[in-house]
Design a protein around this motif. Structure first.
Motif, PDB file in Angstrom:
ATOM      1  N   ILE A  97      -4.463   3.842   3.132  1.00  0.00           N
ATOM      2  CA  ILE A  97      -3.752   3.380   4.319  1.00  0.00           C
ATOM      3  C   ILE A  97      -4.508   3.878   5.555  1.00  0.00           C
ATOM      4  O   ILE A  97      -4.906   5.045   5.605  1.00  0.00           O
ATOM      5  CB  ILE A  97      -2.307   3.906   4.319  1.00  0.00           C
ATOM      6  CG1 ILE A  97      -1.533   3.312   3.131  1.00  0.00           C
ATOM      7  CG2 ILE A  97      -1.600   3.578   5.630  1.00  0.00           C
ATOM      8  CD1 ILE A  97      -0.121   3.842   2.983  1.00  0.00           C
ATOM      9  N   GLY A 108       1.757  -7.105   5.223  1.00  0.00           N
ATOM     10  CA  GLY A 108       1.298  -5.817   4.711  1.00  0.00           C
ATOM     11  C   GLY A 108       2.432  -4.808   4.746  1.00  0.00           C
ATOM     12  O   GLY A 108       3.115  -4.656   5.761  1.00  0.00           O
ATOM     13  N   LYS A 118       3.743   5.790   3.216  1.00  0.00           N
ATOM     14  CA  LYS A 118       3.087   7.017   2.768  1.00  0.00           C
ATOM     15  C   LYS A 118       3.973   8.226   3.027  1.00  0.00           C
ATOM     16  O   LYS A 118       4.713   8.285   4.005  1.00  0.00           O
ATOM     17  CB  LYS A 118       1.732   7.197   3.460  1.00  0.00           C
ATOM     18  CG  LYS A 118       1.766   7.273   4.980  1.00  0.00           C
ATOM     19  CD  LYS A 118       0.353   7.383   5.536  1.00  0.00           C
ATOM     20  CE  LYS A 118       0.340   7.371   7.055  1.00  0.00           C
ATOM     21  NZ  LYS A 118      -1.037   7.463   7.601  1.00  0.00           N
ATOM     22  N   TYR A 124       3.088  -0.904   4.201  1.00  0.00           N
ATOM     23  CA  TYR A 124       2.386   0.381   4.099  1.00  0.00           C
ATOM     24  C   TYR A 124       3.408   1.519   4.117  1.00  0.00           C
ATOM     25  O   TYR A 124       4.190   1.645   5.061  1.00  0.00           O
ATOM     26  CB  TYR A 124       1.417   0.557   5.263  1.00  0.00           C
ATOM     27  CG  TYR A 124       0.304  -0.469   5.314  1.00  0.00           C
ATOM     28  CD1 TYR A 124      -0.961  -0.171   4.818  1.00  0.00           C
ATOM     29  CD2 TYR A 124       0.518  -1.730   5.866  1.00  0.00           C
ATOM     30  CE1 TYR A 124      -1.992  -1.102   4.873  1.00  0.00           C
ATOM     31  CE2 TYR A 124      -0.505  -2.671   5.920  1.00  0.00           C
ATOM     32  CZ  TYR A 124      -1.753  -2.351   5.426  1.00  0.00           C
ATOM     33  OH  TYR A 124      -2.763  -3.276   5.482  1.00  0.00           O
ATOM     34  N   PHE A 166      -2.004   4.513  10.998  1.00  0.00           N
ATOM     35  CA  PHE A 166      -0.700   3.961  10.644  1.00  0.00           C
ATOM     36  C   PHE A 166       0.297   5.101  10.466  1.00  0.00           C
ATOM     37  O   PHE A 166      -0.049   6.172   9.991  1.00  0.00           O
ATOM     38  CB  PHE A 166      -0.777   3.151   9.351  1.00  0.00           C
ATOM     39  CG  PHE A 166      -1.293   1.744   9.535  1.00  0.00           C
ATOM     40  CD1 PHE A 166      -2.095   1.417  10.613  1.00  0.00           C
ATOM     41  CD2 PHE A 166      -0.976   0.758   8.624  1.00  0.00           C
ATOM     42  CE1 PHE A 166      -2.580   0.129  10.786  1.00  0.00           C
ATOM     43  CE2 PHE A 166      -1.448  -0.542   8.782  1.00  0.00           C
ATOM     44  CZ  PHE A 166      -2.252  -0.857   9.870  1.00  0.00           C
ATOM     45  N   PHE A 186       0.863  -1.179   0.000  1.00  0.00           N
ATOM     46  CA  PHE A 186       0.000   0.000   0.000  1.00  0.00           C
ATOM     47  C   PHE A 186       0.906   1.237   0.000  1.00  0.00           C
ATOM     48  O   PHE A 186       1.840   1.320   0.800  1.00  0.00           O
ATOM     49  CB  PHE A 186      -0.876   0.041   1.251  1.00  0.00           C
ATOM     50  CG  PHE A 186      -1.799  -1.133   1.415  1.00  0.00           C
ATOM     51  CD1 PHE A 186      -3.165  -0.987   1.226  1.00  0.00           C
ATOM     52  CD2 PHE A 186      -1.307  -2.381   1.779  1.00  0.00           C
ATOM     53  CE1 PHE A 186      -4.029  -2.065   1.397  1.00  0.00           C
ATOM     54  CE2 PHE A 186      -2.162  -3.469   1.957  1.00  0.00           C
ATOM     55  CZ  PHE A 186      -3.525  -3.308   1.758  1.00  0.00           C
ATOM     56  N   SER A 187       0.634   2.198  -0.858  1.00  0.00           N
ATOM     57  CA  SER A 187       1.454   3.413  -0.872  1.00  0.00           C
ATOM     58  C   SER A 187       0.570   4.626  -1.126  1.00  0.00           C
ATOM     59  O   SER A 187      -0.459   4.532  -1.804  1.00  0.00           O
ATOM     60  CB  SER A 187       2.554   3.324  -1.934  1.00  0.00           C
ATOM     61  OG  SER A 187       1.998   3.276  -3.237  1.00  0.00           O
ATOM     62  N   GLU A 188       1.000   5.764  -0.554  1.00  0.00           N
ATOM     63  CA  GLU A 188       0.264   7.017  -0.726  1.00  0.00           C
ATOM     64  C   GLU A 188       1.227   8.182  -0.869  1.00  0.00           C
ATOM     65  O   GLU A 188       2.207   8.284  -0.121  1.00  0.00           O
ATOM     66  CB  GLU A 188      -0.648   7.289   0.486  1.00  0.00           C
ATOM     67  CG  GLU A 188      -1.895   6.440   0.547  1.00  0.00           C
ATOM     68  CD  GLU A 188      -2.791   6.818   1.722  1.00  0.00           C
ATOM     69  OE1 GLU A 188      -2.492   7.817   2.406  1.00  0.00           O
ATOM     70  OE2 GLU A 188      -3.780   6.106   1.958  1.00  0.00           O
TER      71      GLU A 188
END
Length: 221
Positions: A55, A108, A112, A110, A59, A25-27
């Motif tokens: 996300i 997972g 961001k 993550y 987190f 997951f990336s932002e």
């Protein structure tokens, strides 16, 4: 012979089935960050999938979410190293098997880039502190959009390039750089504890010694 071959094939299939998957997951990552992340994921041994979901807000910038029923320590360390290579300090959380994503050791990943990083503003003037050589303490360092000007004890001004990269201030000198970690501690002064912006150097350099200093501005008002 055929029976032995079949057993070997089944064993290989079992190992493959047991291999965990990394859900990524990336932002808000910059293009360079995304490219580095993709290259690093391709270089590690686990299969991975990008997931286009938000996300969770609780987190941090870099989180590894592990299945509590099965943990792959070596692979987790490798994924943590990827995060560190991108300038983040990973946090490890654990979840139960009831979360279908993370059963059987799945992980997972993550990552961001926070709005705080995007809105970063460097103070215009700081002073050196905590230098390895005392004579370089209290030098004035002036920042513009592209340059950091160090005023040396002789009065000479040395202009160096700098940028804010992955949460760190990076100042470039010839073929290497000095990196600084930002914090905002209270500083004891004759007028009581005052807020500051402090940039602590992360590695020692031998030359020039005036880069072997932290940078700080203390706000008296």
């Amino acid at each position: 012979m055929k029976k032995g071959f079949l057993i070997c094939v089944l064993a290989c299939m079992l190992v493959a089935c047991q291999q965990p998957t990394v859900y990524v997951f990336s932002e808000n990552l910059q293009d360079e960050q995304r490219n580095q992340l993709d290259a690093a994921l391709k270089a590690q041994i686990l299969p991975y999938e990008y997931v286009t979901l938000e996300i969770p807000s609780d987190f941090g910038e870099a989180t590894l979410l592990l299945s509590s029923d099965k943990i792959y320590s070596k692979e987790t360390e490798q994924l943590a190293s990827i995060m560190q290579g991108l300038g983040y300090e990973p946090q490890v959380n654990y979840t139960s098997r009831s979360n279908h994503f993370y059963g059987d050791g799945n992980i997972g990943f993550y990552l961001k880039n926070t709005a705080e990083n995007a809105a970063f503003v460097m103070p215009k003037q700081l002073r050196t502190t905590q230098c390895s050589e005392d004579k370089y303490n209290d030098l004035i360092v002036t920042f513009t959009k592209e340059y950091a000007d160090f005023t040396l004890p002789s009065g000479a001004v040395v202009r160096l390039g700098w940028e804010f990269l992955y949460g760190y201030v990076v100042i470039y000198y010839k073929n290497y750089s000095q990196t600084y970690r930002h914090s905002q501690p209270l500083i004891n002064t004759p007028f009581g504890d005052k807020p500051s912006d402090t940039y602590t150097f992360t590695a020692h350099v031998n030359n020039p010694s005036w880069l072997d200093c932290s940078l700080q501005v203390v706000y008296m008002d």
